[in-house]
Design a protein around this motif. Structure first.
Motif, PDB file in Angstrom:
ATOM      1  N   UNK A  50      -3.431   3.642  -4.477  1.00 22.87           N
ATOM      2  CA  UNK A  50      -3.275   4.537  -3.421  1.00 22.87           C
ATOM      3  C   UNK A  50      -4.215   5.099  -2.408  1.00 22.87           C
ATOM      4  N   UNK A  51      -4.193   5.595  -1.490  1.00 23.72           N
ATOM      5  CA  UNK A  51      -4.949   6.171  -0.485  1.00 23.72           C
ATOM      6  C   UNK A  51      -5.587   4.907   0.657  1.00 23.72           C
ATOM      7  N   UNK A  52      -6.787   5.645   1.262  1.00 25.14           N
ATOM      8  CA  UNK A  52      -7.284   4.686   2.063  1.00 25.14           C
ATOM      9  C   UNK A  52      -8.909   4.504   1.528  1.00 25.14           C
ATOM     10  N   UNK A  53      -9.231   4.274   0.457  1.00 23.14           N
ATOM     11  CA  UNK A  53     -10.608   4.551  -0.195  1.00 23.14           C
ATOM     12  C   UNK A  53     -11.253   3.167  -0.216  1.00 23.14           C
ATOM     13  N   UNK A  54     -11.901   2.838  -1.072  1.00 22.58           N
ATOM     14  CA  UNK A  54     -12.891   1.670  -1.352  1.00 22.58           C
ATOM     15  C   UNK A  54     -11.990   0.295  -1.396  1.00 22.58           C
TER      16      UNK A  54
ATOM     17  N   UNK B 199      -0.242  -9.286   6.340  1.00 17.75           N
ATOM     18  CA  UNK B 199       0.449  -8.049   6.760  1.00 17.75           C
ATOM     19  C   UNK B 199       0.506  -7.103   5.448  1.00 17.75           C
ATOM     20  N   UNK B 200       0.821  -6.109   5.839  1.00 16.40           N
ATOM     21  CA  UNK B 200       0.882  -4.799   4.579  1.00 16.40           C
ATOM     22  C   UNK B 200       2.251  -4.304   4.639  1.00 16.40           C
ATOM     23  N   UNK B 201       2.876  -3.827   3.475  1.00 13.44           N
ATOM     24  CA  UNK B 201       4.126  -3.169   3.371  1.00 13.44           C
ATOM     25  C   UNK B 201       3.737  -1.922   2.882  1.00 13.44           C
ATOM     26  N   UNK B 202       4.146  -0.879   3.662  1.00 13.54           N
ATOM     27  CA  UNK B 202       3.738   0.692   3.300  1.00 13.54           C
ATOM     28  C   UNK B 202       4.960   0.980   2.621  1.00 13.54           C
ATOM     29  N   UNK B 203       4.679   1.561   1.142  1.00 13.61           N
ATOM     30  CA  UNK B 203       5.617   2.461   0.345  1.00 13.61           C
ATOM     31  C   UNK B 203       5.775   3.761   0.478  1.00 13.61           C
ATOM     32  N   UNK B 204       6.973   4.303   0.646  1.00 14.89           N
ATOM     33  CA  UNK B 204       7.029   5.790   0.576  1.00 14.89           C
ATOM     34  C   UNK B 204       8.059   6.295   0.050  1.00 14.89           C
TER      35      UNK B 204
ATOM     36  N   UNK C  86       6.424  15.615   3.215  1.00 14.32           N
ATOM     37  CA  UNK C  86       4.962  15.617   3.026  1.00 14.32           C
ATOM     38  C   UNK C  86       4.570  13.938   3.145  1.00 14.32           C
ATOM     39  N   UNK C  87       5.154  13.152   2.575  1.00 11.13           N
ATOM     40  CA  UNK C  87       4.984  11.984   2.514  1.00 11.13           C
ATOM     41  C   UNK C  87       4.621  11.021   3.819  1.00 11.13           C
ATOM     42  N   UNK C  88       5.480  11.657   5.007  1.00 11.02           N
ATOM     43  CA  UNK C  88       5.390  11.136   6.238  1.00 11.02           C
ATOM     44  C   UNK C  88       4.120  11.018   6.948  1.00 11.02           C
ATOM     45  N   UNK C  89       3.373  12.331   6.511  1.00  7.82           N
ATOM     46  CA  UNK C  89       2.008  12.386   6.947  1.00  7.82           C
ATOM     47  C   UNK C  89       1.120  11.532   6.272  1.00  7.82           C
ATOM     48  N   UNK C  90       1.386  11.287   4.868  1.00  9.59           N
ATOM     49  CA  UNK C  90       0.504  10.247   4.258  1.00  9.59           C
ATOM     50  C   UNK C  90       0.795   8.814   4.604  1.00  9.59           C
ATOM     51  N   UNK C  91       1.948   8.543   4.828  1.00  9.18           N
ATOM     52  CA  UNK C  91       2.412   7.247   5.485  1.00  9.18           C
ATOM     53  C   UNK C  91       1.695   7.000   7.013  1.00  9.18           C
ATOM     54  N   UNK C  92       1.612   7.943   7.818  1.00 12.57           N
ATOM     55  CA  UNK C  92       0.790   7.853   8.894  1.00 12.57           C
ATOM     56  C   UNK C  92      -0.696   7.345   8.641  1.00 12.57           C
ATOM     57  N   UNK C  93      -1.250   8.135   7.711  1.00 11.31           N
ATOM     58  CA  UNK C  93      -2.799   7.743   7.264  1.00 11.31           C
ATOM     59  C   UNK C  93      -2.775   6.195   7.202  1.00 11.31           C
ATOM     60  N   UNK C  94      -1.859   5.816   6.269  1.00 13.59           N
ATOM     61  CA  UNK C  94      -2.035   4.336   5.862  1.00 13.59           C
ATOM     62  C   UNK C  94      -1.708   3.350   7.247  1.00 13.59           C
ATOM     63  N   UNK C  95      -0.648   3.746   7.778  1.00 10.81           N
ATOM     64  CA  UNK C  95      -0.474   2.980   9.123  1.00 10.81           C
ATOM     65  C   UNK C  95      -1.873   3.049  10.061  1.00 10.81           C
TER      66      UNK C  95
ATOM     67  N   UNK D 237       0.972  -1.123  -0.003  1.00  9.88           N
ATOM     68  CA  UNK D 237       0.180   0.026  -0.046  1.00  9.88           C
ATOM     69  C   UNK D 237       0.748   1.155  -0.050  1.00  9.88           C
ATOM     70  N   UNK D 238       0.262   2.358  -0.060  1.00  6.87           N
ATOM     71  CA  UNK D 238       0.859   3.652  -0.224  1.00  6.87           C
ATOM     72  C   UNK D 238      -0.279   4.702   0.242  1.00  6.87           C
ATOM     73  N   UNK D 239       0.021   5.789   0.704  1.00  8.76           N
ATOM     74  CA  UNK D 239      -0.810   6.643   1.027  1.00  8.76           C
ATOM     75  C   UNK D 239      -1.082   7.781  -0.048  1.00  8.76           C
ATOM     76  N   UNK D 240      -0.129   7.711  -1.131  1.00  7.06           N
ATOM     77  CA  UNK D 240      -0.312   8.772  -2.285  1.00  7.06           C
ATOM     78  C   UNK D 240       0.208   7.906  -3.427  1.00  7.06           C
ATOM     79  N   UNK D 241      -0.080   8.236  -4.636  1.00  8.28           N
ATOM     80  CA  UNK D 241       0.327   7.833  -5.701  1.00  8.28           C
ATOM     81  C   UNK D 241       1.715   8.362  -6.272  1.00  8.28           C
ATOM     82  N   UNK D 242       2.363   7.417  -7.180  1.00  5.05           N
ATOM     83  CA  UNK D 242       3.509   8.173  -7.516  1.00  5.05           C
ATOM     84  C   UNK D 242       4.746   7.645  -6.895  1.00  5.05           C
TER      85      UNK D 242
END
Length: 277
Positions: free
Chosen positions: A156-160, A173-178, A183-192, A44-49
């Motif tokens: 990306x994101x925390x949607x459907x 388990x999940x692996x979070x990519x950043x 800015x990405x640290x905030x997005x990672x926090x959302x995914x976690x 997963x990732x909190x944002x694209x790209x």
């Protein structure tokens, strides 16, 4: 005396029924009877790209080279990238009762919406519920066979789709990519935090585009600024699974469908940690 609460199920009639109450909130979907999958790992990732699909591909390839049977479920329905990275162009077939995955040259079974479309550039213009149901069908209506690991490349994101996967599939388990940007640290926090809410273990973090190793002088340069991954990992008590450098050879391998030919070792530590789970 308090009024006795009746079970709301019309087929039950008991005054109290934990089974019926559990059924109302149980969204789990069983795999096909001919699928035997030991572990399911979401990427997963909190944002694209940030290179989530590349990380998914590298994990499957690296573990396959170590002798594990690995498959990839491409759950990024509106932005599928997995077939391109593996150079897979064959269409998904059916044996009359279920879908059959398409195998890469290295033997990795893959399911992706792009392998069902007439043209790989055709857009998928669907609403959320249809997309979520498609992901569930990629789990329940596909004969995956015997797999040690099934990697799920999520949008990306925390949607459907992440919500559907976490609720319906037995994710181990999940692996979070950043990436290195602050800015990405905030997005990672959302995914976690979403994973914590859904009670899904987080295996750790992977930082992509972490640095550039100059072949001329042997120095490492942080092209996208100072890394914050150790700070984020420490905040949530998570390991850093890998720091992937900016590598033109890796980018070319993905673009040209030769990801299985890439000989880098950037995911070796990540694979070892997943093996130990």
């Amino acid at each position: 005396m308090a009024e006795e609460k009746k079970c709301s199920s019309t087929s039950c009639g008991k005054s109290s029924c934990e089974g019926c109450d559990k059924a109302k909130t149980d969204f789990s979907v069983k795999p096909h009877a001919m699928s035997h999958i030991k572990k399911v790992i979401g990427v997963v990732s909190g944002k694209g790209g940030v290179g989530k699909s590349m990380v998914t591909s590298l994990l499957a390839v690296t573990m396959s080279k170590k002798g594990y049977k690995c498959g990839i479920l491409d759950a990024d329905i509106t932005g599928p990238s997995i077939p391109k990275a593996f150079g897979v162009k064959d269409k998904i077939m059916s044996n009359g009762e279920a879908m059959l995955p398409v195998y890469s040259e290295g033997g990795v079974p893959i399911i992706s919406i792009n392998l069902l479309l007439q043209n790989e550039t055709d857009p998928v213009v669907w609403r959320g519920p249809v997309i979520a149901n498609t992901v569930k069908q990629f789990w329940s209506d596909v004969i995956w066979g015997d797999l040690d690991y099934l990697f799920i490349d999520m949008p990306p994101g925390t949607g459907d789709v992440p919500l559907t996967v976490f609720q319906s599939l037995p994710v181990d388990a999940i692996v979070v990519v950043t990436s290195p940007q602050e800015l990405v640290s905030m997005i990672v926090a959302k995914a976690v935090k979403m994973a914590e809410l859904m009670k899904i273990p987080v295996a750790g973090l992977v930082e992509n585009m972490s640095y550039f190793h100059c072949p001329d002088n042997g120095k490492d340069y942080q092209i996208f600024g100072e890394s914050h991954i150790d700070e984020v990992a420490g905040r949530y008590g998570l390991p850093v699974l890998a720091r992937i450098p900016i590598d033109p050879a890796l980018a070319a391998a993905c673009d040209e469908g030769r990801i299985e030919e890439f000989a880098g070792s950037c995911m070796d530590d990540a694979v070892m940690m997943l093996e130990d789970r």
